[in-house]
Design a protein around this motif. Sequence first.
Motif, PDB file in Angstrom:
ATOM      1  N   LEU A  86       0.835  -1.200   0.000  1.00  0.00           N
ATOM      2  CA  LEU A  86       0.000   0.000   0.000  1.00  0.00           C
ATOM      3  C   LEU A  86       0.871   1.253   0.000  1.00  0.00           C
ATOM      4  CD1 LEU A  86      -2.700   1.502   0.217  1.00  0.00           C
ATOM      5  CD2 LEU A  86      -2.537   1.230   2.707  1.00  0.00           C
ATOM      6  N   ASN A  87       1.892   1.251   0.826  1.00  0.00           N
ATOM      7  CA  ASN A  87       2.785   2.398   0.884  1.00  0.00           C
ATOM      8  C   ASN A  87       3.502   2.621  -0.448  1.00  0.00           C
ATOM      9  OD1 ASN A  87       5.847   3.275   1.485  1.00  0.00           O
ATOM     10  ND2 ASN A  87       4.362   4.460   2.689  1.00  0.00           N
ATOM     11  N   GLY A  88       3.965   1.549  -1.067  1.00  0.00           N
ATOM     12  CA  GLY A  88       4.624   1.674  -2.369  1.00  0.00           C
ATOM     13  C   GLY A  88       3.680   2.225  -3.420  1.00  0.00           C
ATOM     14  N   PHE A  89       2.441   1.748  -3.417  1.00  0.00           N
ATOM     15  CA  PHE A  89       1.434   2.266  -4.343  1.00  0.00           C
ATOM     16  C   PHE A  89       1.230   3.763  -4.126  1.00  0.00           C
ATOM     17  CE2 PHE A  89      -3.022   3.481  -4.884  1.00  0.00           C
ATOM     18  CZ  PHE A  89      -3.163   3.296  -6.259  1.00  0.00           C
ATOM     19  N   LEU A  90       1.088   4.173  -2.876  1.00  0.00           N
ATOM     20  CA  LEU A  90       0.865   5.588  -2.568  1.00  0.00           C
ATOM     21  C   LEU A  90       2.075   6.442  -2.959  1.00  0.00           C
ATOM     22  CD1 LEU A  90      -0.883   5.192   0.892  1.00  0.00           C
ATOM     23  CD2 LEU A  90      -1.948   5.988  -1.244  1.00  0.00           C
ATOM     24  N   ASN A  91       3.258   5.893  -2.808  1.00  0.00           N
ATOM     25  CA  ASN A  91       4.467   6.615  -3.182  1.00  0.00           C
ATOM     26  C   ASN A  91       4.481   6.887  -4.692  1.00  0.00           C
ATOM     27  OD1 ASN A  91       7.381   6.933  -3.988  1.00  0.00           O
ATOM     28  ND2 ASN A  91       7.606   6.841  -1.762  1.00  0.00           N
ATOM     29  N   VAL A  92       4.189   5.876  -5.480  1.00  0.00           N
ATOM     30  CA  VAL A  92       4.155   6.036  -6.939  1.00  0.00           C
ATOM     31  C   VAL A  92       2.985   6.928  -7.351  1.00  0.00           C
ATOM     32  CG1 VAL A  92       3.874   4.795  -9.134  1.00  0.00           C
ATOM     33  CG2 VAL A  92       5.359   3.853  -7.345  1.00  0.00           C
ATOM     34  N   LEU A  93       1.858   6.781  -6.676  1.00  0.00           N
ATOM     35  CA  LEU A  93       0.687   7.600  -6.991  1.00  0.00           C
ATOM     36  C   LEU A  93       0.986   9.081  -6.819  1.00  0.00           C
ATOM     37  CD1 LEU A  93      -2.312   7.842  -7.752  1.00  0.00           C
ATOM     38  CD2 LEU A  93      -2.856   7.528  -5.308  1.00  0.00           C
ATOM     39  N   TRP A  94       1.741   9.443  -5.786  1.00  0.00           N
ATOM     40  CA  TRP A  94       2.075  10.851  -5.596  1.00  0.00           C
ATOM     41  C   TRP A  94       2.815  11.401  -6.818  1.00  0.00           C
ATOM     42  CZ3 TRP A  94       6.262  13.969  -5.780  1.00  0.00           C
ATOM     43  CH2 TRP A  94       6.063  15.285  -5.336  1.00  0.00           C
ATOM     44  N   SER A  95       3.807  10.652  -7.308  1.00  0.00           N
ATOM     45  CA  SER A  95       4.565  11.095  -8.481  1.00  0.00           C
ATOM     46  C   SER A  95       3.675  11.204  -9.708  1.00  0.00           C
ATOM     47  CB  SER A  95       5.727  10.135  -8.769  1.00  0.00           C
ATOM     48  OG  SER A  95       6.658  10.161  -7.718  1.00  0.00           O
ATOM     49  N   LEU A  96       2.766  10.249  -9.859  1.00  0.00           N
ATOM     50  CA  LEU A  96       1.824  10.290 -10.987  1.00  0.00           C
ATOM     51  C   LEU A  96       0.956  11.544 -10.917  1.00  0.00           C
ATOM     52  CD1 LEU A  96       0.331   8.811 -13.390  1.00  0.00           C
ATOM     53  CD2 LEU A  96      -1.207   7.950 -11.629  1.00  0.00           C
ATOM     54  N   PRO A 104      -0.346  19.182  -8.612  1.00  0.00           N
ATOM     55  CA  PRO A 104       0.236  19.269  -7.265  1.00  0.00           C
ATOM     56  C   PRO A 104      -0.818  19.417  -6.177  1.00  0.00           C
ATOM     57  CG  PRO A 104       1.476  20.635  -8.787  1.00  0.00           C
ATOM     58  CD  PRO A 104       0.249  20.159  -9.525  1.00  0.00           C
ATOM     59  N   ASP A 105      -1.975  19.990  -6.510  1.00  0.00           N
ATOM     60  CA  ASP A 105      -3.033  20.128  -5.511  1.00  0.00           C
ATOM     61  C   ASP A 105      -3.586  18.756  -5.117  1.00  0.00           C
ATOM     62  OD1 ASP A 105      -4.026  19.940  -8.153  1.00  0.00           O
ATOM     63  OD2 ASP A 105      -5.748  21.232  -7.746  1.00  0.00           O
ATOM     64  N   TRP A 106      -3.798  17.877  -6.076  1.00  0.00           N
ATOM     65  CA  TRP A 106      -4.247  16.520  -5.758  1.00  0.00           C
ATOM     66  C   TRP A 106      -3.146  15.765  -5.016  1.00  0.00           C
ATOM     67  CZ3 TRP A 106      -6.617  14.695 -11.076  1.00  0.00           C
ATOM     68  CH2 TRP A 106      -7.739  15.488 -11.368  1.00  0.00           C
ATOM     69  N   GLU A 110      -2.996  13.718  -1.387  1.00  0.00           N
ATOM     70  CA  GLU A 110      -2.533  12.336  -1.347  1.00  0.00           C
ATOM     71  C   GLU A 110      -1.322  12.166  -0.440  1.00  0.00           C
ATOM     72  OE1 GLU A 110      -0.335   8.699  -2.604  1.00  0.00           O
ATOM     73  OE2 GLU A 110       0.344  10.777  -2.549  1.00  0.00           O
ATOM     74  N   VAL A 111      -0.438  13.169  -0.363  1.00  0.00           N
ATOM     75  CA  VAL A 111       0.777  13.028   0.435  1.00  0.00           C
ATOM     76  C   VAL A 111       0.452  12.873   1.925  1.00  0.00           C
ATOM     77  CG1 VAL A 111       1.370  15.465   0.893  1.00  0.00           C
ATOM     78  CG2 VAL A 111       3.186  13.785   0.547  1.00  0.00           C
ATOM     79  N   VAL A 112      -0.678  13.382   2.340  1.00  0.00           N
ATOM     80  CA  VAL A 112      -1.104  13.185   3.735  1.00  0.00           C
ATOM     81  C   VAL A 112      -1.355  11.700   3.990  1.00  0.00           C
ATOM     82  CG1 VAL A 112      -2.899  13.708   5.435  1.00  0.00           C
ATOM     83  CG2 VAL A 112      -2.076  15.505   3.891  1.00  0.00           C
ATOM     84  N   VAL A 113      -2.017  11.043   3.048  1.00  0.00           N
ATOM     85  CA  VAL A 113      -2.296   9.607   3.169  1.00  0.00           C
ATOM     86  C   VAL A 113      -0.987   8.814   3.107  1.00  0.00           C
ATOM     87  CG1 VAL A 113      -3.590   7.667   2.203  1.00  0.00           C
ATOM     88  CG2 VAL A 113      -4.580   9.963   2.165  1.00  0.00           C
ATOM     89  N   LEU A 114      -0.075   9.228   2.218  1.00  0.00           N
ATOM     90  CA  LEU A 114       1.235   8.577   2.129  1.00  0.00           C
ATOM     91  C   LEU A 114       1.966   8.676   3.464  1.00  0.00           C
ATOM     92  CD1 LEU A 114       3.646   7.275   0.673  1.00  0.00           C
ATOM     93  CD2 LEU A 114       4.210   9.551  -0.234  1.00  0.00           C
ATOM     94  N   TRP A 115       2.005   9.871   4.048  1.00  0.00           N
ATOM     95  CA  TRP A 115       2.685  10.075   5.328  1.00  0.00           C
ATOM     96  C   TRP A 115       2.050   9.204   6.415  1.00  0.00           C
ATOM     97  CZ3 TRP A 115       1.757  11.946  10.262  1.00  0.00           C
ATOM     98  CH2 TRP A 115       2.879  12.307  10.996  1.00  0.00           C
ATOM     99  N   LEU A 116       0.719   9.172   6.444  1.00  0.00           N
ATOM    100  CA  LEU A 116       0.031   8.337   7.442  1.00  0.00           C
ATOM    101  C   LEU A 116       0.334   6.857   7.240  1.00  0.00           C
ATOM    102  CD1 LEU A 116      -3.416  10.157   7.655  1.00  0.00           C
ATOM    103  CD2 LEU A 116      -1.641  10.060   9.436  1.00  0.00           C
ATOM    104  N   SER A 117       0.480   6.434   5.981  1.00  0.00           N
ATOM    105  CA  SER A 117       0.794   5.023   5.723  1.00  0.00           C
ATOM    106  C   SER A 117       2.172   4.660   6.281  1.00  0.00           C
ATOM    107  CB  SER A 117       0.698   4.696   4.231  1.00  0.00           C
ATOM    108  OG  SER A 117       1.831   5.130   3.513  1.00  0.00           O
ATOM    109  N   ALA A 146       8.680  16.837   1.906  1.00  0.00           N
ATOM    110  CA  ALA A 146       8.093  16.877   0.564  1.00  0.00           C
ATOM    111  C   ALA A 146       6.681  17.450   0.601  1.00  0.00           C
ATOM    112  CB  ALA A 146       8.082  15.477  -0.052  1.00  0.00           C
ATOM    113  N   ALA A 147       5.927  17.136   1.653  1.00  0.00           N
ATOM    114  CA  ALA A 147       4.573  17.684   1.794  1.00  0.00           C
ATOM    115  C   ALA A 147       4.630  19.201   1.973  1.00  0.00           C
ATOM    116  CB  ALA A 147       3.857  17.031   2.977  1.00  0.00           C
ATOM    117  N   ALA A 148       5.577  19.674   2.771  1.00  0.00           N
ATOM    118  CA  ALA A 148       5.724  21.127   2.953  1.00  0.00           C
ATOM    119  C   ALA A 148       6.120  21.794   1.642  1.00  0.00           C
ATOM    120  CB  ALA A 148       6.764  21.416   4.036  1.00  0.00           C
ATOM    121  N   LEU A 149       6.998  21.162   0.897  1.00  0.00           N
ATOM    122  CA  LEU A 149       7.411  21.683  -0.404  1.00  0.00           C
ATOM    123  C   LEU A 149       6.236  21.660  -1.382  1.00  0.00           C
ATOM    124  CD1 LEU A 149       9.712  22.749  -2.151  1.00  0.00           C
ATOM    125  CD2 LEU A 149      10.380  20.377  -2.583  1.00  0.00           C
ATOM    126  N   ASN A 150       5.476  20.591  -1.365  1.00  0.00           N
ATOM    127  CA  ASN A 150       4.281  20.456  -2.204  1.00  0.00           C
ATOM    128  C   ASN A 150       3.280  21.563  -1.868  1.00  0.00           C
ATOM    129  OD1 ASN A 150       2.323  17.475  -3.053  1.00  0.00           O
ATOM    130  ND2 ASN A 150       1.978  19.556  -3.664  1.00  0.00           N
TER     131      ASN A 150
END
Length: 160
Positions: A86-96, A104-106, A110-117, A146-150
Motif C-alpha cells: 500500500l505504501n509503495g502504491f501511494l508513493n508512486v501515486l504521488w509522483s503520478l 500538485p493540488d491533488w 494524497e501526500v497526507v495519506v502517504l505520510w500516514l501510511s 516533501a509535503a511542505a514543499l508540495n
Amino acid sequence: MRRGGWVKPVLTAAAAAFAVGALGSLMTDIGPWYKGLAQPAWKPPDWLFGPAWTLIFAFAAASGAVAWRHAPDRGSREWLLVLFSLNGFLNVLWSLLYFRLRRPDWALAEVVVLWLSILVLMGVQARYSRRASLLLLPYLAWVAFAAALNWATVRLNGPF
C-alpha cells in the motif's frame, strides 16, 4: 524463522524498493512544466532528490527485511507485505499525480495519506522490532518535508 533465513526477505525487500523507486522515477518528469513552476527559496536542488530517495529506499528495504525477520508468524508477515505494498502504491501515486497529471493540488491531498501510511507501518513494525520501525524515520521525515514543499508549490502556483 530458521537461522540464516535472511536471504529471501532481503532480496524481496530490495527488489520491492527498487521497483517502487523505478516506477516513481518513470512518473517523474522535470521538464518544462515543472521547471516553470515557482518554487520556494528553500527547495533543494533537483539533483539531490535522486540520492535522497535512493538512501530512503535502502533504509526502507532494510526496515522491511528486519521486520520480516522478527515478525512472529506468517499472518504478521503477510500484514507487513500488505502495508508495504500500500505504501509503495501511494508513493508512486504521488509522483503520478504531481508530475504526470500535473496536479500538485491533488498530490498535496494524497501526500497526507502517504505520510500516514508510513506512520502506520512504523507502528506495526514496532510491535516486532523497534529497529525496523526506526529505519523508516528518514522516510517519514522526507515525506513531511516533501509535503511542505508540495504545499508551498501549490500556494505559489495554484490554482491548477
